[in-house]
Design a protein around this motif. Structure first.
Motif, PDB file in Angstrom:
ATOM      1  N   LYS A  33       0.836  -1.211   0.000  1.00 17.01           N
ATOM      2  CA  LYS A  33       0.000   0.000   0.000  1.00 17.01           C
ATOM      3  C   LYS A  33       0.867   1.256   0.000  1.00 17.01           C
ATOM      4  O   LYS A  33       0.687   2.167   0.793  1.00 17.01           O
ATOM      5  N   GLN A  34       1.848   1.291  -0.884  1.00 17.98           N
ATOM      6  CA  GLN A  34       2.790   2.395  -1.085  1.00 17.98           C
ATOM      7  C   GLN A  34       3.682   2.695   0.126  1.00 17.98           C
ATOM      8  O   GLN A  34       4.234   3.794   0.240  1.00 17.98           O
ATOM      9  N   ASN A  35       3.834   1.741   1.031  1.00 19.59           N
ATOM     10  CA  ASN A  35       4.689   1.940   2.198  1.00 19.59           C
ATOM     11  C   ASN A  35       5.651   0.768   2.368  1.00 19.59           C
ATOM     12  O   ASN A  35       5.237  -0.380   2.264  1.00 19.59           O
ATOM     13  N   PRO A  36       6.925   1.082   2.658  1.00 18.33           N
ATOM     14  CA  PRO A  36       7.849   0.002   2.984  1.00 18.33           C
ATOM     15  C   PRO A  36       7.478  -0.577   4.351  1.00 18.33           C
ATOM     16  O   PRO A  36       7.087   0.168   5.248  1.00 18.33           O
ATOM     17  N   VAL A  37       7.573  -1.892   4.480  1.00 18.54           N
ATOM     18  CA  VAL A  37       7.179  -2.546   5.729  1.00 18.54           C
ATOM     19  C   VAL A  37       8.382  -3.311   6.275  1.00 18.54           C
ATOM     20  O   VAL A  37       8.883  -4.231   5.616  1.00 18.54           O
ATOM     21  N   PRO A  38       8.833  -2.965   7.491  1.00 18.95           N
ATOM     22  CA  PRO A  38       9.956  -3.707   8.060  1.00 18.95           C
ATOM     23  C   PRO A  38       9.494  -5.079   8.565  1.00 18.95           C
ATOM     24  O   PRO A  38       8.317  -5.280   8.867  1.00 18.95           O
ATOM     25  N   VAL A  39      10.441  -5.986   8.659  1.00 20.08           N
ATOM     26  CA  VAL A  39      10.195  -7.275   9.292  1.00 20.08           C
ATOM     27  C   VAL A  39      10.151  -7.014  10.795  1.00 20.08           C
ATOM     28  O   VAL A  39      10.895  -6.177  11.316  1.00 20.08           O
ATOM     29  N   ASP A  40       9.262  -7.714  11.496  1.00 17.49           N
ATOM     30  CA  ASP A  40       9.118  -7.564  12.945  1.00 17.49           C
ATOM     31  C   ASP A  40      10.479  -7.690  13.636  1.00 17.49           C
ATOM     32  O   ASP A  40      11.289  -8.549  13.271  1.00 17.49           O
ATOM     33  N   THR A  41      10.729  -6.864  14.622  1.00 21.08           N
ATOM     34  CA  THR A  41      12.021  -6.799  15.308  1.00 21.08           C
ATOM     35  C   THR A  41      12.436  -8.138  15.904  1.00 21.08           C
ATOM     36  O   THR A  41      13.598  -8.527  15.806  1.00 21.08           O
ATOM     37  N   ARG A  42      11.508  -8.854  16.519  1.00 21.16           N
ATOM     38  CA  ARG A  42      11.858 -10.159  17.103  1.00 21.16           C
ATOM     39  C   ARG A  42      12.258 -11.152  16.014  1.00 21.16           C
ATOM     40  O   ARG A  42      13.185 -11.937  16.189  1.00 21.16           O
ATOM     41  N   LEU A  43      11.561 -11.098  14.902  1.00 24.77           N
ATOM     42  CA  LEU A  43      11.884 -11.983  13.778  1.00 24.77           C
ATOM     43  C   LEU A  43      13.241 -11.598  13.188  1.00 24.77           C
ATOM     44  O   LEU A  43      14.054 -12.470  12.863  1.00 24.77           O
ATOM     45  N   GLN A  44      13.506 -10.293  13.090  1.00 23.95           N
ATOM     46  CA  GLN A  44      14.816  -9.822  12.619  1.00 23.95           C
ATOM     47  C   GLN A  44      15.926 -10.384  13.491  1.00 23.95           C
ATOM     48  O   GLN A  44      16.956 -10.842  12.986  1.00 23.95           O
ATOM     49  N   THR A  45      15.724 -10.366  14.799  1.00 20.92           N
ATOM     50  CA  THR A  45      16.730 -10.864  15.741  1.00 20.92           C
ATOM     51  C   THR A  45      17.031 -12.333  15.493  1.00 20.92           C
ATOM     52  O   THR A  45      18.187 -12.739  15.447  1.00 20.92           O
ATOM     53  N   GLN A  46      15.992 -13.129  15.300  1.00 18.66           N
ATOM     54  CA  GLN A  46      16.179 -14.553  15.040  1.00 18.66           C
ATOM     55  C   GLN A  46      16.887 -14.787  13.700  1.00 18.66           C
ATOM     56  O   GLN A  46      17.819 -15.583  13.606  1.00 18.66           O
ATOM     57  N   ILE A  47      16.471 -14.075  12.667  1.00 17.47           N
ATOM     58  CA  ILE A  47      17.096 -14.218  11.352  1.00 17.47           C
ATOM     59  C   ILE A  47      18.565 -13.800  11.423  1.00 17.47           C
ATOM     60  O   ILE A  47      19.446 -14.499  10.921  1.00 17.47           O
ATOM     61  N   ASP A  48      18.825 -12.669  12.056  1.00 15.37           N
ATOM     62  CA  ASP A  48      20.199 -12.170  12.159  1.00 15.37           C
ATOM     63  C   ASP A  48      21.089 -13.147  12.933  1.00 15.37           C
ATOM     64  O   ASP A  48      22.240 -13.379  12.563  1.00 15.37           O
ATOM     65  N   ARG A  49      20.566 -13.732  14.006  1.00 12.84           N
ATOM     66  CA  ARG A  49      21.326 -14.705  14.798  1.00 12.84           C
ATOM     67  C   ARG A  49      21.654 -15.937  13.952  1.00 12.84           C
ATOM     68  O   ARG A  49      22.795 -16.404  13.927  1.00 12.84           O
ATOM     69  N   ASN A  50      20.659 -16.455  13.241  1.00  8.80           N
ATOM     70  CA  ASN A  50      20.884 -17.622  12.381  1.00  8.80           C
ATOM     71  C   ASN A  50      21.868 -17.294  11.258  1.00  8.80           C
ATOM     72  O   ASN A  50      22.720 -18.110  10.913  1.00  8.80           O
ATOM     73  N   PHE A  51      21.756 -16.090  10.695  1.00  5.92           N
ATOM     74  CA  PHE A  51      22.676 -15.647   9.651  1.00  5.92           C
ATOM     75  C   PHE A  51      24.122 -15.697  10.144  1.00  5.92           C
ATOM     76  O   PHE A  51      24.994 -16.266   9.480  1.00  5.92           O
TER      77      PHE A  51
END
Length: 158
Positions: free
Chosen positions: A112-130
Motif C-alpha cells: 500500500k505504497q509503504n515500505p514494511v519492516p520485518v518484525d524486530t523479534r523476527l529480525q533478531t532470530q534471522i540475524d542470529r541464524n545468519f
C-alpha cells in the motif's frame, strides 16, 4: 549506487544484473511469470560492510516440512526461519542467502505504497541464524546452497 537508502530489516527486490555478475546456478531465480520474485530480507555484515539478502517465500507450509526435519534431526533449524510478515506467514530461506552491493538492489518492497519492516523479534532470530550459518560456512561446513564465500569475495572486489 542505488538512489535510495538501503535499510537493513526491510525487504527488497534485486536487479537481474546481479544474477549475471554472480553467475551461481544455486541462486533462486529472480523472476517468475514476469513479476519480481522472490523478495529478499536485507541485513548488513558489520565485519565486511556488505549487505546480505535472504529470499522470502509466502509458501511457509512447504518450508515448514523441511524445518521440522532439521529440528527432529539436529534439534534446531538454522537455514529456515518462519514468521509473520504483512499479516501472513513467510519463510525466510537462509539456505539461499547471498551477499550483495547496494547498486544491485532494485527497489524496496512496498505494501500500500509503504515500505514494511520485518518484525524486530523476527529480525533478531534471522540475524542470529545468519551469523551462525556464516560462521559455519567459514569453517568449511556447507549448509547454504550458493557459494557464498566466492560471492562475498566477488562483491568485495567489485
Amino acid at each position: 549506487m542505488s538512489d535510495f537508502e538501503i535499510r537493513p530489516g526491510y525487504v527488497y527486490h534485486i536487479k537481474d544484473e546481479y544474477f549475471t555478475v554472480a553467475n551461481d546456478d544455486k541462486l533462486m531465480r529472480n523472476r517468475e511469470g514476469g513479476a519480481f520474485r522472490p523478495t529478499y530480507y536485507c541485513l548488513k555484515d558489520d565485519k565486511t560492510e556488505l549487505l546480505w539478502v535472504i529470499p522470502m517465500s509466502r509458501r511457509a507450509e512447504k518450508y515448514d516440512v523441511f524445518m521440522q526435519k532439521d529440528i527432529s534431526r539436529y534439534g534446531r533449524c538454522l537455514k529456515i526461519v518462519i514468521g509473520e510478515y504483512t499479516d501472513a506467514r513467510a519463510a525466510f530461506l537462509l539456505q539461499n542467502m547471498f551477499p550483495i552491493l547496494p547498486k544491485y538492489i532494485d527497489h524496496i518492497h512496498m505494501v500500500k505504497q509503504n515500505p514494511v519492516p520485518v518484525d524486530t523479534r523476527l529480525q533478531t532470530q534471522i540475524d542470529r541464524n545468519f551469523r551462525e550459518l556464516l560462521r559455519l560456512q567459514r569453517r568449511g561446513i556447507k549448509i547454504v546452497f550458493p557459494d557464498i564465500l566466492r560471492l562475498e569475495r566477488l562483491m568485495m572486489e567489485v
